[in-house]
Design a protein around this motif. Structure first.
Motif, PDB file in Angstrom:
ATOM      1  N   LEU A 157       0.862  -1.182   0.000  1.00  0.00           N
ATOM      2  CA  LEU A 157       0.000   0.000   0.000  1.00  0.00           C
ATOM      3  C   LEU A 157       0.891   1.222   0.000  1.00  0.00           C
ATOM      4  O   LEU A 157       1.803   1.346   0.821  1.00  0.00           O
ATOM      5  CB  LEU A 157      -0.905   0.019   1.237  1.00  0.00           C
ATOM      6  N   LEU A 158       0.642   2.136  -0.942  1.00  0.00           N
ATOM      7  CA  LEU A 158       1.428   3.362  -1.068  1.00  0.00           C
ATOM      8  C   LEU A 158       0.578   4.556  -0.648  1.00  0.00           C
ATOM      9  O   LEU A 158      -0.518   4.759  -1.172  1.00  0.00           O
ATOM     10  CB  LEU A 158       1.891   3.530  -2.515  1.00  0.00           C
ATOM     11  N   LEU A 159       1.070   5.324   0.339  1.00  0.00           N
ATOM     12  CA  LEU A 159       0.423   6.560   0.759  1.00  0.00           C
ATOM     13  C   LEU A 159       1.122   7.718   0.060  1.00  0.00           C
ATOM     14  O   LEU A 159       2.340   7.887   0.194  1.00  0.00           O
ATOM     15  CB  LEU A 159       0.528   6.753   2.280  1.00  0.00           C
ATOM     16  N   LEU A 160       0.371   8.526  -0.670  1.00  0.00           N
ATOM     17  CA  LEU A 160       0.941   9.638  -1.424  1.00  0.00           C
ATOM     18  C   LEU A 160       0.318  10.952  -0.982  1.00  0.00           C
ATOM     19  O   LEU A 160      -0.904  11.115  -1.039  1.00  0.00           O
ATOM     20  CB  LEU A 160       0.689   9.456  -2.921  1.00  0.00           C
ATOM     21  N   ASP A 161       1.160  11.902  -0.553  1.00  0.00           N
ATOM     22  CA  ASP A 161       0.682  13.198  -0.098  1.00  0.00           C
ATOM     23  C   ASP A 161       1.014  14.258  -1.135  1.00  0.00           C
ATOM     24  O   ASP A 161       2.173  14.624  -1.324  1.00  0.00           O
ATOM     25  CB  ASP A 161       1.338  13.547   1.249  1.00  0.00           C
ATOM     26  N   GLU A 162       0.002  14.725  -1.843  1.00  0.00           N
ATOM     27  CA  GLU A 162       0.102  15.790  -2.843  1.00  0.00           C
ATOM     28  C   GLU A 162       1.131  15.498  -3.944  1.00  0.00           C
ATOM     29  O   GLU A 162       2.093  16.260  -4.136  1.00  0.00           O
ATOM     30  CB  GLU A 162       0.461  17.119  -2.152  1.00  0.00           C
ATOM     31  N   PRO A 163       0.974  14.420  -4.703  1.00  0.00           N
ATOM     32  CA  PRO A 163       1.968  14.106  -5.740  1.00  0.00           C
ATOM     33  C   PRO A 163       2.065  15.144  -6.849  1.00  0.00           C
ATOM     34  O   PRO A 163       3.094  15.215  -7.521  1.00  0.00           O
ATOM     35  CB  PRO A 163       1.481  12.758  -6.291  1.00  0.00           C
ATOM     36  N   SER A 164       1.034  15.972  -7.051  1.00  0.00           N
ATOM     37  CA  SER A 164       1.080  16.944  -8.144  1.00  0.00           C
ATOM     38  C   SER A 164       1.528  18.338  -7.710  1.00  0.00           C
ATOM     39  O   SER A 164       1.665  19.230  -8.541  1.00  0.00           O
ATOM     40  CB  SER A 164      -0.302  17.063  -8.807  1.00  0.00           C
ATOM     41  N   LEU A 165       1.792  18.511  -6.412  1.00  0.00           N
ATOM     42  CA  LEU A 165       2.081  19.844  -5.875  1.00  0.00           C
ATOM     43  C   LEU A 165       3.302  20.475  -6.549  1.00  0.00           C
ATOM     44  O   LEU A 165       4.408  19.935  -6.519  1.00  0.00           O
ATOM     45  CB  LEU A 165       2.314  19.760  -4.372  1.00  0.00           C
ATOM     46  N   GLY A 166       3.083  21.625  -7.169  1.00  0.00           N
ATOM     47  CA  GLY A 166       4.166  22.393  -7.766  1.00  0.00           C
ATOM     48  C   GLY A 166       4.681  21.873  -9.095  1.00  0.00           C
ATOM     49  O   GLY A 166       5.698  22.359  -9.594  1.00  0.00           O
ATOM     50  N   LEU A 167       3.987  20.916  -9.694  1.00  0.00           N
ATOM     51  CA  LEU A 167       4.467  20.316 -10.931  1.00  0.00           C
ATOM     52  C   LEU A 167       3.742  20.875 -12.153  1.00  0.00           C
ATOM     53  O   LEU A 167       2.570  21.248 -12.081  1.00  0.00           O
ATOM     54  CB  LEU A 167       4.286  18.795 -10.894  1.00  0.00           C
ATOM     55  N   ALA A 168       4.440  20.895 -13.272  1.00  0.00           N
ATOM     56  CA  ALA A 168       3.830  21.306 -14.535  1.00  0.00           C
ATOM     57  C   ALA A 168       2.790  20.268 -14.951  1.00  0.00           C
ATOM     58  O   ALA A 168       2.940  19.080 -14.649  1.00  0.00           O
ATOM     59  CB  ALA A 168       4.902  21.430 -15.613  1.00  0.00           C
ATOM     60  N   PRO A 169       1.727  20.703 -15.649  1.00  0.00           N
ATOM     61  CA  PRO A 169       0.649  19.773 -16.031  1.00  0.00           C
ATOM     62  C   PRO A 169       1.134  18.526 -16.757  1.00  0.00           C
ATOM     63  O   PRO A 169       0.627  17.426 -16.508  1.00  0.00           O
ATOM     64  CB  PRO A 169      -0.246  20.636 -16.930  1.00  0.00           C
ATOM     65  N   VAL A 195      -3.250   2.160  -3.593  1.00  0.00           N
ATOM     66  CA  VAL A 195      -2.802   3.534  -3.345  1.00  0.00           C
ATOM     67  C   VAL A 195      -3.862   4.310  -2.575  1.00  0.00           C
ATOM     68  O   VAL A 195      -5.055   4.241  -2.894  1.00  0.00           O
ATOM     69  CB  VAL A 195      -2.495   4.278  -4.667  1.00  0.00           C
ATOM     70  N   LEU A 196      -3.413   5.057  -1.563  1.00  0.00           N
ATOM     71  CA  LEU A 196      -4.247   6.049  -0.884  1.00  0.00           C
ATOM     72  C   LEU A 196      -3.545   7.378  -1.053  1.00  0.00           C
ATOM     73  O   LEU A 196      -2.395   7.538  -0.627  1.00  0.00           O
ATOM     74  CB  LEU A 196      -4.402   5.714   0.602  1.00  0.00           C
ATOM     75  N   LEU A 197      -4.212   8.340  -1.697  1.00  0.00           N
ATOM     76  CA  LEU A 197      -3.531   9.590  -1.998  1.00  0.00           C
ATOM     77  C   LEU A 197      -4.337  10.814  -1.591  1.00  0.00           C
ATOM     78  O   LEU A 197      -5.564  10.825  -1.627  1.00  0.00           O
ATOM     79  CB  LEU A 197      -3.164   9.672  -3.480  1.00  0.00           C
ATOM     80  N   ILE A 198      -3.596  11.839  -1.188  1.00  0.00           N
ATOM     81  CA  ILE A 198      -4.126  13.184  -1.007  1.00  0.00           C
ATOM     82  C   ILE A 198      -3.790  13.944  -2.271  1.00  0.00           C
ATOM     83  O   ILE A 198      -2.668  13.850  -2.779  1.00  0.00           O
ATOM     84  CB  ILE A 198      -3.449  13.893   0.185  1.00  0.00           C
ATOM     85  N   GLU A 199      -4.730  14.706  -2.781  1.00  0.00           N
ATOM     86  CA  GLU A 199      -4.453  15.432  -4.017  1.00  0.00           C
ATOM     87  C   GLU A 199      -5.145  16.784  -4.014  1.00  0.00           C
ATOM     88  O   GLU A 199      -6.356  16.866  -3.819  1.00  0.00           O
ATOM     89  CB  GLU A 199      -4.879  14.595  -5.219  1.00  0.00           C
ATOM     90  N   GLN A 200      -4.350  17.841  -4.230  1.00  0.00           N
ATOM     91  CA  GLN A 200      -4.887  19.198  -4.297  1.00  0.00           C
ATOM     92  C   GLN A 200      -5.737  19.402  -5.548  1.00  0.00           C
ATOM     93  O   GLN A 200      -6.679  20.194  -5.544  1.00  0.00           O
ATOM     94  CB  GLN A 200      -3.731  20.202  -4.303  1.00  0.00           C
ATOM     95  N   ASN A 201      -5.406  18.697  -6.610  1.00  0.00           N
ATOM     96  CA  ASN A 201      -6.139  18.796  -7.861  1.00  0.00           C
ATOM     97  C   ASN A 201      -7.299  17.808  -7.812  1.00  0.00           C
ATOM     98  O   ASN A 201      -7.157  16.631  -8.151  1.00  0.00           O
ATOM     99  CB  ASN A 201      -5.202  18.509  -9.032  1.00  0.00           C
ATOM    100  N   ALA A 202      -8.450  18.292  -7.348  1.00  0.00           N
ATOM    101  CA  ALA A 202      -9.591  17.400  -7.136  1.00  0.00           C
ATOM    102  C   ALA A 202     -10.039  16.730  -8.430  1.00  0.00           C
ATOM    103  O   ALA A 202     -10.427  15.556  -8.432  1.00  0.00           O
ATOM    104  CB  ALA A 202     -10.749  18.178  -6.510  1.00  0.00           C
ATOM    105  N   LYS A 203      -9.986  17.455  -9.543  1.00  0.00           N
ATOM    106  CA  LYS A 203     -10.393  16.862 -10.816  1.00  0.00           C
ATOM    107  C   LYS A 203      -9.499  15.682 -11.175  1.00  0.00           C
ATOM    108  O   LYS A 203      -9.983  14.630 -11.618  1.00  0.00           O
ATOM    109  CB  LYS A 203     -10.345  17.924 -11.922  1.00  0.00           C
ATOM    110  N   LYS A 204      -8.207  15.866 -10.978  1.00  0.00           N
ATOM    111  CA  LYS A 204      -7.268  14.791 -11.298  1.00  0.00           C
ATOM    112  C   LYS A 204      -7.469  13.603 -10.354  1.00  0.00           C
ATOM    113  O   LYS A 204      -7.419  12.437 -10.770  1.00  0.00           O
ATOM    114  CB  LYS A 204      -5.835  15.321 -11.191  1.00  0.00           C
ATOM    115  N   ALA A 205      -7.707  13.902  -9.082  1.00  0.00           N
ATOM    116  CA  ALA A 205      -7.938  12.836  -8.104  1.00  0.00           C
ATOM    117  C   ALA A 205      -9.155  11.998  -8.483  1.00  0.00           C
ATOM    118  O   ALA A 205      -9.124  10.760  -8.437  1.00  0.00           O
ATOM    119  CB  ALA A 205      -8.122  13.439  -6.716  1.00  0.00           C
ATOM    120  N   LEU A 206     -10.238  12.660  -8.856  1.00  0.00           N
ATOM    121  CA  LEU A 206     -11.458  11.945  -9.219  1.00  0.00           C
ATOM    122  C   LEU A 206     -11.298  11.185 -10.526  1.00  0.00           C
ATOM    123  O   LEU A 206     -11.888  10.120 -10.720  1.00  0.00           O
ATOM    124  CB  LEU A 206     -12.622  12.924  -9.317  1.00  0.00           C
ATOM    125  N   GLU A 207     -10.478  11.713 -11.409  1.00  0.00           N
ATOM    126  CA  GLU A 207     -10.274  11.071 -12.706  1.00  0.00           C
ATOM    127  C   GLU A 207      -9.513   9.752 -12.572  1.00  0.00           C
ATOM    128  O   GLU A 207      -9.828   8.766 -13.259  1.00  0.00           O
ATOM    129  CB  GLU A 207      -9.496  12.016 -13.631  1.00  0.00           C
TER     130      GLU A 207
END
Length: 239
Positions: free
Chosen positions: A156-168, A188-200
């Motif tokens: 199980l991988l916990l990911l905290d904000e993998p997209s933070l500060g990254l180019a699209p 995977v259990l992830l936190i994601e600031q980009n809600a659209k990407k998280a839901l996708e």
């Protein structure tokens, strides 16, 4: 694979989590979204043993891991990639990846991870394998942080904000890699600031507010839910 029941965590006299319950099935990607200060990072830190809860249970593969030190939790196959990546800047890319093997512990007897597996997922890391970790771009450091966790063969991988500060374009690459890893059996259990990407990219999503789980459902259904669209998809959220 992961079952959390009535989890409450507090520090500095403030309850950051309030009776949170959630389930992460094996082989799925589960997302946590919600506004700043919702308790998302606190939840991951509690699961991985960085923080201890006041009450509640955390079952990983049917074993209650509350109270176990963080290194023992990691060696059980539950790996945490924290916000900010925390790669070791003075070490080379290859040395950073080798550090990831330390979390194998007794599981090393079951076979080591071939570093070439990580390089196939992230070819840029092979190209820069002799460069210092601190010299990499933000996106490359995120790939290195994920790659280092993969060296420990996580269940199980916990990911905290993998997209933070990254180019699209890099964000898309990171999420496509996560999907590829899921198809190979990673949970995977992830936190994601980009809600659209998280839901996708996720299968199921929990929404946290004020330390509580206020909404949950299949990600595809939440993406089309008017309430979710109004409050969470109109702008980016952060942990």
């Amino acid at each position: 694979m992961l079952k959390i029941n009535q989890l409450t965590t507090a520090y500095a006299g403030i309850k950051a989590l309030r009776e949170v319950s959630l389930h992460v099935p094996e082989g799925k990607i589960v997302a946590l979204i919600g506004p700043n200060g919702a308790g998302k990072t606190t939840l991951l830190n509690t699961i991985s043993g960085v923080l201890r809860p006041r009450q509640g249970t955390i079952e990983f593969q049917s074993t209650n891991i509350v109270g176990l030190p963080a290194h023992k939790i990691a060696r059980s196959g539950l790996l945490h990639v924290p916000e900010g990546r925390q790669i070791l800047g003075p070490l080379t890319v290859e040395e950073n990846l080798e550090v990831g093997r330390l979390a194998l512990g007794d599981r090393r007897a079951q076979g080591d991870v071939d570093i070439e597996t990580v390089y196939r997922l992230f070819p840029i890391l092979k190209e820069k394998r002799l460069q210092f970790g601190g010299s990499l771009s933000g996106g490359q450091q995120q790939m290195l942080a994920i790659g280092r966790a993969l060296m420990a063969r996580p269940k199980l991988l916990l990911l905290d904000e993998p997209s933070l500060g990254l180019a699209p374009i890099i964000v898309n690459q990171v999420f496509q890699t996560l999907k590829e890893l899921q198809l190979k059996g990673l949970t995977v259990l992830l936190i994601e600031q980009n809600a659209k990407k998280a839901l996708e990219y996720s299968d199921y999503t929990y929404i946290l507010e004020g330390g509580r789980c206020v909404y949950e459902g299949n990600s595809s259904e939440l993406a089309n839910d008017p309430t979710v669209q109004d409050y969470y998809l109109g702008h980016e959220t952060s942990a």
